[in-house]
Design a protein around this motif. Structure first.
Motif, mmCIF file in Angstrom:
data_model
loop_
_atom_site.group_PDB
_atom_site.id
_atom_site.type_symbol
_atom_site.label_atom_id
_atom_site.label_comp_id
_atom_site.label_asym_id
_atom_site.label_seq_id
_atom_site.Cartn_x
_atom_site.Cartn_y
_atom_site.Cartn_z
ATOM 1 N N ASP A 232 4.031 -2.074 18.007
ATOM 2 C CA ASP A 232 3.193 -2.922 18.839
ATOM 3 C C ASP A 232 4.143 -3.875 19.571
ATOM 4 O O ASP A 232 5.299 -4.051 19.170
ATOM 5 C CB ASP A 232 2.230 -3.691 17.939
ATOM 6 N N MET A 233 3.649 -4.503 20.638
ATOM 7 C CA MET A 233 4.516 -5.416 21.380
ATOM 8 C C MET A 233 4.282 -6.875 20.979
ATOM 9 O O MET A 233 5.074 -7.470 20.265
ATOM 10 C CB MET A 233 4.321 -5.257 22.891
ATOM 11 N N ASP A 234 3.176 -7.469 21.444
ATOM 12 C CA ASP A 234 2.943 -8.900 21.228
ATOM 13 C C ASP A 234 2.779 -9.227 19.742
ATOM 14 O O ASP A 234 1.956 -8.624 19.053
ATOM 15 C CB ASP A 234 1.693 -9.352 21.989
ATOM 16 N N GLY A 235 3.600 -10.165 19.288
ATOM 17 C CA GLY A 235 3.537 -10.574 17.891
ATOM 18 C C GLY A 235 4.322 -9.681 16.960
ATOM 19 O O GLY A 235 4.439 -9.966 15.770
ATOM 20 N N THR A 236 4.861 -8.593 17.493
ATOM 21 C CA THR A 236 5.617 -7.644 16.670
ATOM 22 C C THR A 236 7.057 -7.552 17.170
ATOM 23 O O THR A 236 7.973 -8.047 16.523
ATOM 24 C CB THR A 236 4.940 -6.262 16.682
ATOM 25 N N LEU A 237 7.258 -6.943 18.326
ATOM 26 C CA LEU A 237 8.597 -6.900 18.926
ATOM 27 C C LEU A 237 8.880 -8.147 19.754
ATOM 28 O O LEU A 237 10.015 -8.595 19.857
ATOM 29 C CB LEU A 237 8.733 -5.678 19.843
ATOM 30 N N VAL A 238 7.825 -8.677 20.351
ATOM 31 C CA VAL A 238 7.959 -9.830 21.238
ATOM 32 C C VAL A 238 7.155 -10.996 20.689
ATOM 33 O O VAL A 238 5.979 -10.837 20.349
ATOM 34 C CB VAL A 238 7.463 -9.481 22.667
ATOM 35 N N ASP A 239 7.792 -12.140 20.587
ATOM 36 C CA ASP A 239 7.086 -13.348 20.161
ATOM 37 C C ASP A 239 6.494 -14.014 21.400
ATOM 38 O O ASP A 239 7.167 -14.729 22.128
ATOM 39 C CB ASP A 239 8.041 -14.304 19.447
ATOM 40 N N SER A 240 5.233 -13.699 21.637
ATOM 41 C CA SER A 240 4.504 -14.294 22.758
ATOM 42 C C SER A 240 3.319 -15.113 22.244
ATOM 43 O O SER A 240 2.404 -15.430 23.003
ATOM 44 C CB SER A 240 4.003 -13.196 23.704
ATOM 45 N N GLU B 245 -1.841 -17.846 22.725
ATOM 46 C CA GLU B 245 -2.749 -18.863 22.177
ATOM 47 C C GLU B 245 -3.120 -19.894 23.231
ATOM 48 O O GLU B 245 -4.289 -20.291 23.350
ATOM 49 C CB GLU B 245 -2.112 -19.554 20.971
ATOM 50 N N ARG B 246 -2.153 -20.313 24.026
ATOM 51 C CA ARG B 246 -2.392 -21.314 25.055
ATOM 52 C C ARG B 246 -3.450 -20.828 26.057
ATOM 53 O O ARG B 246 -4.400 -21.554 26.397
ATOM 54 C CB ARG B 246 -1.066 -21.601 25.764
ATOM 55 N N ILE B 247 -3.320 -19.604 26.508
ATOM 56 C CA ILE B 247 -4.226 -19.070 27.526
ATOM 57 C C ILE B 247 -5.620 -18.805 26.964
ATOM 58 O O ILE B 247 -6.632 -19.104 27.608
ATOM 59 C CB ILE B 247 -3.617 -17.795 28.142
ATOM 60 N N TRP B 248 -5.690 -18.296 25.727
ATOM 61 C CA TRP B 248 -7.005 -18.004 25.155
ATOM 62 C C TRP B 248 -7.726 -19.262 24.700
ATOM 63 O O TRP B 248 -8.967 -19.326 24.750
ATOM 64 C CB TRP B 248 -6.883 -16.982 24.032
ATOM 65 N N ARG B 249 -7.011 -20.274 24.279
ATOM 66 C CA ARG B 249 -7.684 -21.541 23.957
ATOM 67 C C ARG B 249 -8.313 -22.143 25.221
ATOM 68 O O ARG B 249 -9.429 -22.674 25.181
ATOM 69 C CB ARG B 249 -6.697 -22.531 23.335
ATOM 70 N N ALA B 250 -7.606 -22.053 26.324
ATOM 71 C CA ALA B 250 -8.147 -22.565 27.586
ATOM 72 C C ALA B 250 -9.399 -21.787 27.985
ATOM 73 O O ALA B 250 -10.401 -22.372 28.445
ATOM 74 C CB ALA B 250 -7.088 -22.475 28.685
ATOM 75 N N VAL C 86 2.037 -14.849 34.873
ATOM 76 C CA VAL C 86 2.872 -15.927 35.401
ATOM 77 C C VAL C 86 3.334 -16.919 34.330
ATOM 78 O O VAL C 86 4.143 -17.797 34.616
ATOM 79 C CB VAL C 86 2.146 -16.694 36.524
ATOM 80 N N ASP C 87 2.819 -16.783 33.128
ATOM 81 C CA ASP C 87 3.197 -17.706 32.050
ATOM 82 C C ASP C 87 4.044 -16.961 31.025
ATOM 83 O O ASP C 87 3.529 -16.279 30.143
ATOM 84 C CB ASP C 87 1.947 -18.289 31.391
ATOM 85 N N LEU C 88 5.337 -17.077 31.158
ATOM 86 C CA LEU C 88 6.269 -16.448 30.217
ATOM 87 C C LEU C 88 7.028 -17.501 29.417
ATOM 88 O O LEU C 88 8.007 -17.183 28.738
ATOM 89 C CB LEU C 88 7.260 -15.555 30.967
ATOM 90 N N ASP C 89 6.560 -18.737 29.483
ATOM 91 C CA ASP C 89 7.228 -19.836 28.794
ATOM 92 C C ASP C 89 7.183 -19.620 27.286
ATOM 93 O O ASP C 89 6.112 -19.545 26.697
ATOM 94 C CB ASP C 89 6.544 -21.160 29.150
#
Length: 201
Positions: A13-21, A26-31, A78-81
């Protein structure tokens, strides 16, 4: 941790597995939750491993799920911070490449988002199976079955690496063994990708 020697390919898997995003997701889904009067914690427990539209469809069926999903993706583009490689990712991938064990990334992200996040993490996947290539998203096994087929490996001889229950269900449905991060129910519970380095010894 005991790993069967029959593992012939590793499907990540990518997010949360290979890549720490995690921070950006969380920021985008909380909004989104605040904007649409949905409990933030409920959103964060519902969305892992799923396409954005599926999360919207479950939590706010009165909304246009596809439109909302596209809007969420536009923000994620656009949010890769804070997007970085997960701990141990580069060491594990280098070891797999060195020993000739094929690997792939199977993600609920579309090709554009996957490319952006993997690029931010400094990871180049030899095979990338994204949501826009598939008819069904996780927990359906289609993505993992497709990756195994393209690698020429029987799915039952693949190890799927996941961090969500939804993704783990997809891996199990494909017939693969599942290594699970973040305490999810899995055949091989792991605390980090470093735990899988023994696959390459």
């Amino acid at each position: 941790m005991e790993v069967e020697t029959t593992v012939e390919a590793v499907l990540f898997d990518m997010d949360g597995t290979l890549v720490d995003s995690d921070a950006v997701v969380e920021r985008i889904w909380r909004a989104w939750a605040r904007a649409h009067d949905v409990d933030e914690d409920l959103v964060l427990t519902t969305m892992p491993g799923r396409p954005a539209a599926d999360t919207v469809r479950e939590l706010r069926p009165d909304l246009d799920a596809e439109e909302q999903g596209r809007a969420q993706l536009a923000k994620e583009y656009v949010d890769l911070d804070g997007v970085v490689a997960a701990p141990g990712a580069h060491d594990l991938l280098a070891a797999l490449d060195r020993t000739g064990v094929p690997w792939a990334v199977v993600t609920s992200a579309d090709a554009r988002l996957a490319g952006l996040r993997l690029g931010a993490a400094g990871i180049t996947a030899p095979l990338l199976v994204t949501r826009d290539l598939l008819t069904h998203g996780k927990p359906h096994p289609e993505g993992y079955l497709r990756a195994a087929e393209e690698l020429g490996v029987d799915p039952t001889r693949c190890l799927v690496v996941e961090d969500s229950a939804t993704g783990a269900a997809a891996g199990k449905a494909a017939g693969a063994r599942v290594a699970g991060l973040k305490g999810i129910d899995a055949d091989l519970p792991i605390t980090s990708l470093t735990d899988l380095l023994e696959l390459t010894r």
